[in-house]
Write a protein that holds these residues in place. Sequence first.
Motif, PDB file in Angstrom:
ATOM      1  N   LYS A 280       0.722  -1.229   0.014  1.00  0.00           N
ATOM      2  CA  LYS A 280      -0.097   0.083   0.528  1.00  0.00           C
ATOM      3  C   LYS A 280       1.027   1.683  -0.106  1.00  0.00           C
ATOM      4  O   LYS A 280       0.321   2.425  -0.507  1.00  0.00           O
ATOM      5  N   ALA A 281       2.452   0.588   0.920  1.00  0.00           N
ATOM      6  CA  ALA A 281       3.053   2.215   0.698  1.00  0.00           C
ATOM      7  C   ALA A 281       3.252   2.200  -1.027  1.00  0.00           C
ATOM      8  O   ALA A 281       3.553   4.096  -1.172  1.00  0.00           O
ATOM      9  N   VAL A 282       3.435   1.457  -1.254  1.00  0.00           N
ATOM     10  CA  VAL A 282       3.858   1.857  -2.840  1.00  0.00           C
ATOM     11  C   VAL A 282       3.061   2.242  -3.783  1.00  0.00           C
ATOM     12  O   VAL A 282       2.931   3.037  -4.312  1.00  0.00           O
ATOM     13  N   ASN A 283       2.093   1.916  -3.486  1.00  0.00           N
ATOM     14  CA  ASN A 283       0.862   2.357  -4.218  1.00  0.00           C
ATOM     15  C   ASN A 283       0.239   3.767  -3.872  1.00  0.00           C
ATOM     16  O   ASN A 283      -0.003   4.426  -4.704  1.00  0.00           O
ATOM     17  N   ASP A 284       0.515   4.162  -2.763  1.00  0.00           N
ATOM     18  CA  ASP A 284      -0.049   5.635  -2.588  1.00  0.00           C
ATOM     19  C   ASP A 284       0.943   6.786  -2.913  1.00  0.00           C
ATOM     20  O   ASP A 284       1.268   7.499  -3.476  1.00  0.00           O
ATOM     21  N   THR A 285       2.427   5.586  -2.645  1.00  0.00           N
ATOM     22  CA  THR A 285       3.545   6.726  -3.091  1.00  0.00           C
ATOM     23  C   THR A 285       3.357   7.095  -4.980  1.00  0.00           C
ATOM     24  O   THR A 285       3.768   8.333  -5.105  1.00  0.00           O
ATOM     25  N   VAL A 286       3.295   6.038  -6.141  1.00  0.00           N
ATOM     26  CA  VAL A 286       3.601   5.726  -7.311  1.00  0.00           C
ATOM     27  C   VAL A 286       1.743   6.122  -7.562  1.00  0.00           C
ATOM     28  O   VAL A 286       1.654   5.840  -9.103  1.00  0.00           O
ATOM     29  N   GLY A 287       1.093   5.919  -7.158  1.00  0.00           N
ATOM     30  CA  GLY A 287      -0.083   6.049  -7.292  1.00  0.00           C
ATOM     31  C   GLY A 287      -0.175   4.433  -8.127  1.00  0.00           C
ATOM     32  O   GLY A 287      -0.010   3.399  -8.239  1.00  0.00           O
ATOM     33  N   HIS A 288      -2.410   3.603  -7.862  1.00  0.00           N
ATOM     34  CA  HIS A 288      -2.470   2.844  -8.708  1.00  0.00           C
ATOM     35  C   HIS A 288      -1.416   2.950  -9.964  1.00  0.00           C
ATOM     36  O   HIS A 288      -1.391   1.367  -9.904  1.00  0.00           O
ATOM     37  N   ALA A 289      -1.889   3.491 -10.922  1.00  0.00           N
ATOM     38  CA  ALA A 289      -0.941   2.887 -11.953  1.00  0.00           C
ATOM     39  C   ALA A 289       0.607   2.190 -11.835  1.00  0.00           C
ATOM     40  O   ALA A 289       0.882   1.421 -12.602  1.00  0.00           O
ATOM     41  N   GLY A 290       1.251   2.818 -10.486  1.00  0.00           N
ATOM     42  CA  GLY A 290       2.332   2.533 -10.512  1.00  0.00           C
ATOM     43  C   GLY A 290       2.378   1.173  -9.610  1.00  0.00           C
ATOM     44  O   GLY A 290       2.958   0.051  -9.909  1.00  0.00           O
ATOM     45  N   GLY A 291       1.616   0.977  -8.711  1.00  0.00           N
ATOM     46  CA  GLY A 291       0.995  -0.238  -8.062  1.00  0.00           C
ATOM     47  C   GLY A 291       0.838  -1.272  -9.346  1.00  0.00           C
ATOM     48  O   GLY A 291       1.332  -2.092  -8.748  1.00  0.00           O
ATOM     49  N   ASP A 292       0.114  -0.910 -10.101  1.00  0.00           N
ATOM     50  CA  ASP A 292       0.047  -2.214 -11.122  1.00  0.00           C
ATOM     51  C   ASP A 292       1.055  -2.606 -12.269  1.00  0.00           C
ATOM     52  O   ASP A 292       1.130  -3.749 -12.754  1.00  0.00           O
ATOM     53  N   MET A 349      12.935  -0.563 -10.430  1.00  0.00           N
ATOM     54  CA  MET A 349      12.181   0.767 -11.330  1.00  0.00           C
ATOM     55  C   MET A 349      10.882   0.907 -11.071  1.00  0.00           C
ATOM     56  O   MET A 349      10.329  -0.263 -12.061  1.00  0.00           O
ATOM     57  N   VAL A 350       9.958   1.402 -10.822  1.00  0.00           N
ATOM     58  CA  VAL A 350       8.216   1.789 -10.462  1.00  0.00           C
ATOM     59  C   VAL A 350       7.918   2.713 -10.669  1.00  0.00           C
ATOM     60  O   VAL A 350       8.351   3.294 -10.166  1.00  0.00           O
ATOM     61  N   ALA A 351       7.269   3.042 -11.934  1.00  0.00           N
ATOM     62  CA  ALA A 351       7.042   4.901 -12.290  1.00  0.00           C
ATOM     63  C   ALA A 351       7.685   5.989 -12.212  1.00  0.00           C
ATOM     64  O   ALA A 351       8.023   7.097 -11.434  1.00  0.00           O
ATOM     65  N   GLY A 352       8.921   5.512 -12.649  1.00  0.00           N
ATOM     66  CA  GLY A 352      10.724   6.827 -12.716  1.00  0.00           C
ATOM     67  C   GLY A 352      11.011   6.202 -11.165  1.00  0.00           C
ATOM     68  O   GLY A 352      12.007   7.183 -10.450  1.00  0.00           O
ATOM     69  N   GLN A 353      10.417   5.032 -10.470  1.00  0.00           N
ATOM     70  CA  GLN A 353      11.722   5.882  -8.960  1.00  0.00           C
ATOM     71  C   GLN A 353      11.955   3.881  -8.562  1.00  0.00           C
ATOM     72  O   GLN A 353      11.262   3.245  -8.932  1.00  0.00           O
ATOM     73  N   ASP A 354      13.388   4.232  -8.127  1.00  0.00           N
ATOM     74  CA  ASP A 354      13.338   2.518  -7.667  1.00  0.00           C
ATOM     75  C   ASP A 354      12.827   2.418  -6.021  1.00  0.00           C
ATOM     76  O   ASP A 354      12.840   3.229  -5.233  1.00  0.00           O
ATOM     77  N   PHE A 355      12.319   0.663  -6.373  1.00  0.00           N
ATOM     78  CA  PHE A 355      12.119   0.533  -4.782  1.00  0.00           C
ATOM     79  C   PHE A 355      12.453  -0.782  -4.655  1.00  0.00           C
ATOM     80  O   PHE A 355      13.086  -1.571  -5.400  1.00  0.00           O
ATOM     81  N   HIS A 356      12.443  -0.725  -3.813  1.00  0.00           N
ATOM     82  CA  HIS A 356      13.061  -2.149  -2.588  1.00  0.00           C
ATOM     83  C   HIS A 356      11.685  -3.165  -2.110  1.00  0.00           C
ATOM     84  O   HIS A 356      11.221  -2.438  -1.061  1.00  0.00           O
ATOM     85  N   ASP A 566       9.499   7.995  12.129  1.00  0.00           N
ATOM     86  CA  ASP A 566      11.044   7.375  11.467  1.00  0.00           C
ATOM     87  C   ASP A 566      10.318   7.049  10.619  1.00  0.00           C
ATOM     88  O   ASP A 566      10.653   6.338   9.509  1.00  0.00           O
ATOM     89  N   PHE A 567      10.845   8.686   9.635  1.00  0.00           N
ATOM     90  CA  PHE A 567      11.472   9.060   8.193  1.00  0.00           C
ATOM     91  C   PHE A 567      13.079   8.135   7.985  1.00  0.00           C
ATOM     92  O   PHE A 567      13.656   7.576   8.760  1.00  0.00           O
ATOM     93  N   GLY A 568      12.499   7.256   6.319  1.00  0.00           N
ATOM     94  CA  GLY A 568      13.775   6.815   6.321  1.00  0.00           C
ATOM     95  C   GLY A 568      13.071   5.220   6.125  1.00  0.00           C
ATOM     96  O   GLY A 568      14.315   4.539   5.576  1.00  0.00           O
ATOM     97  N   THR A 569      12.026   4.573   7.137  1.00  0.00           N
ATOM     98  CA  THR A 569      11.951   3.514   6.609  1.00  0.00           C
ATOM     99  C   THR A 569      11.174   3.485   6.123  1.00  0.00           C
ATOM    100  O   THR A 569      10.145   2.015   5.698  1.00  0.00           O
ATOM    101  N   GLY A 570      10.813   4.616   4.919  1.00  0.00           N
ATOM    102  CA  GLY A 570       9.528   4.327   3.578  1.00  0.00           C
ATOM    103  C   GLY A 570      10.051   4.228   2.492  1.00  0.00           C
ATOM    104  O   GLY A 570      10.930   4.007   2.119  1.00  0.00           O
ATOM    105  N   TYR A 571       9.250   4.856   1.748  1.00  0.00           N
ATOM    106  CA  TYR A 571      10.015   5.031   0.644  1.00  0.00           C
ATOM    107  C   TYR A 571      10.076   6.736  -0.261  1.00  0.00           C
ATOM    108  O   TYR A 571      10.546   6.430  -1.787  1.00  0.00           O
ATOM    109  N   SER A 572       9.779   7.342   0.618  1.00  0.00           N
ATOM    110  CA  SER A 572       9.358   9.007   0.376  1.00  0.00           C
ATOM    111  C   SER A 572      11.065   9.345   0.246  1.00  0.00           C
ATOM    112  O   SER A 572      11.732   8.589   0.932  1.00  0.00           O
ATOM    113  N   SER A 573      11.558  10.291  -0.116  1.00  0.00           N
ATOM    114  CA  SER A 573      12.730  11.534   0.585  1.00  0.00           C
ATOM    115  C   SER A 573      11.859  12.618   1.202  1.00  0.00           C
ATOM    116  O   SER A 573      11.106  13.299   0.890  1.00  0.00           O
TER     117      SER A 573
END
Length: 591
Positions: A280-292, A349-356, A566-573
């Motif tokens: 859900k954090a990925v989905n919320d970061t890059v939107g539903h299209a990125g999650g898909d 890389m999803v929707a132009g962003q790097d993810f782990h 707890d900044f740094g545990t998610g996907y934001s910058s």
Amino acid sequence: MQLLAAFGLSEDDSALVLESEGSEIGRSLTASGSYAFTLSTGRKGAGSRDGERMTLVPITSMTRTLGVLVIFGKKREGDLGDHELLRAVGTALGLSIESLKDKEELAQTASLLSTTLDSTADGILVVGASGRIESFNAKFAEMWGIPRSILESGDDGEALSFVLDQLKAPDEFIAKVKELYAQPDAESRDNLHFKDGRVFERFSKPRRLAGQVVGRVWSFRDVTERVKAEETIRHLAYHDVLTGLPNRVAFEERLRIDLAQARRNHQKVAVMFLDLDRFKAVNDTVGHAGGDQLLQQVAGEFVEAIREGDTVARVGGDEFTFILPGIEHTEDAGVVAERILRSVRQPRMVAGQDFHVTTSIGISVFPKDGSDADALMRNADTAMYRAKERGRDNHQVFTPAMKASLMETLALENDLSHALEREELFLRYQPVVDLSSGRVVGAEALLRWQHPKRGLVQPDEFIPLAEETGLIVPIGEWVLRGACAQAKAWQEDGLGPQWVSVNVSARQVEQPGLVAAVARALAEHGLRPASLHLELTEGAVMRQMEPVVSTLSQLRAMGLRLCVDDFGTGYSSLGYLKRFPIDTIKIDRSF
């Protein structure tokens, strides 16, 4: 009168003839052509044309009178006296006329039939008992691409060569034709599949004449679009639209089949339940299209990771299930699970962003962990949640102890739902010290639960449960009121803390009533907004960006201070956080 006038009689003479001979003429002409009637002008009152004769011969068919044959001539002895001959002439004329009419009607019928057949959407072929072509319509020639010259020649063998070259299964076509000729009374309906993708529906029935089979009629209908539509509907019924993988319905059917085979052969079957961690954090970061896009990526990797004969399905948002039939040992499923874990955790890389991205996998094995599909799915799901409890990015094999743990969690959830009304929850406060002065400048409110039987329940045991069940919303409002009351009391007593900090969960931020709940808590205890700080986790900030920005902006406008914990545990910058009205950032040790 017209016939007598044509013979040359005056109107008066004609009237005299009809008066004296009319009844006899009428009987002759309505006697079904039994004899011919002869009228001589030499009779009394017949006028001055003595020596001439008019003979009336009825023209009849076998069933009706069609007209009258009129013969004019000079009177000679014995001339036209053979009434039987004249009757035969009239009958012959009648039959000839009837035959011409029948031929005309037959031609009209044939023309109508031909026009009708040529206007149909079906290709029609009529063959004799030996298979020779007797008739066809234009649509048949068009559908099969057979030259009309070949069809008109009646050569079924040459026409068949055109047919067989186009079909995917020509041998089956020939077999069906032979079968029907061996059973003349049989009817048949099936589909023919072409090499170019077309599909024809074929129908055949015997052609009878006077009750006897004299040949066969074949009809062909192009059902390509209908078959494609049916295949699409069937595919959608059993496959996930986004990933193309089998869906839950297909998965459950396949599992039942694999279990039935395993029972017969005394084999093992492994069921794996997989859930992407923090999807859900990925989905919320890059939107539903990125999650898909992420779901499509991992779905392709899952297909590559399993063996031929295994099954992978998407059964929910980010939930996937696997069937591994015929495994020798439970550890074999673990090998597949580890291969999947390694594949998913690769940087992507999803929707132009790097993810782990990581995933958690639960495994159950037939027959030890369940004898039916429901039990195996349920136990694999339980094992998957144990994998999440153990830090995610791992797999766990189901054990009976996990079920006991699940029952304990359900009991804890039930107790938590009554904790507020039973006044089992309470707050503790951790001071915040200014290192330069050593003064206490604020305090963080910490929620605790004193269970009557379990004793003190740690926050990491019940807070996630409260968030998952939605109980965090009423509990969160209770914490806000309690913290505001305590802060006001400290201020009135002249004690150190100038403000109090309250943790707000993602679930609370998503609720439209958070701003109103904060306003009520402040007003109820007369606390200044600047004395209340709200702490949100990075994940809470990243969810549903637009509504979150709106809610935080309203809180900030009231005068509250906002902090991201707890900044740094998610996907934001840090750049991403500039979009939010944040006052303070607490950076996690792992950043």
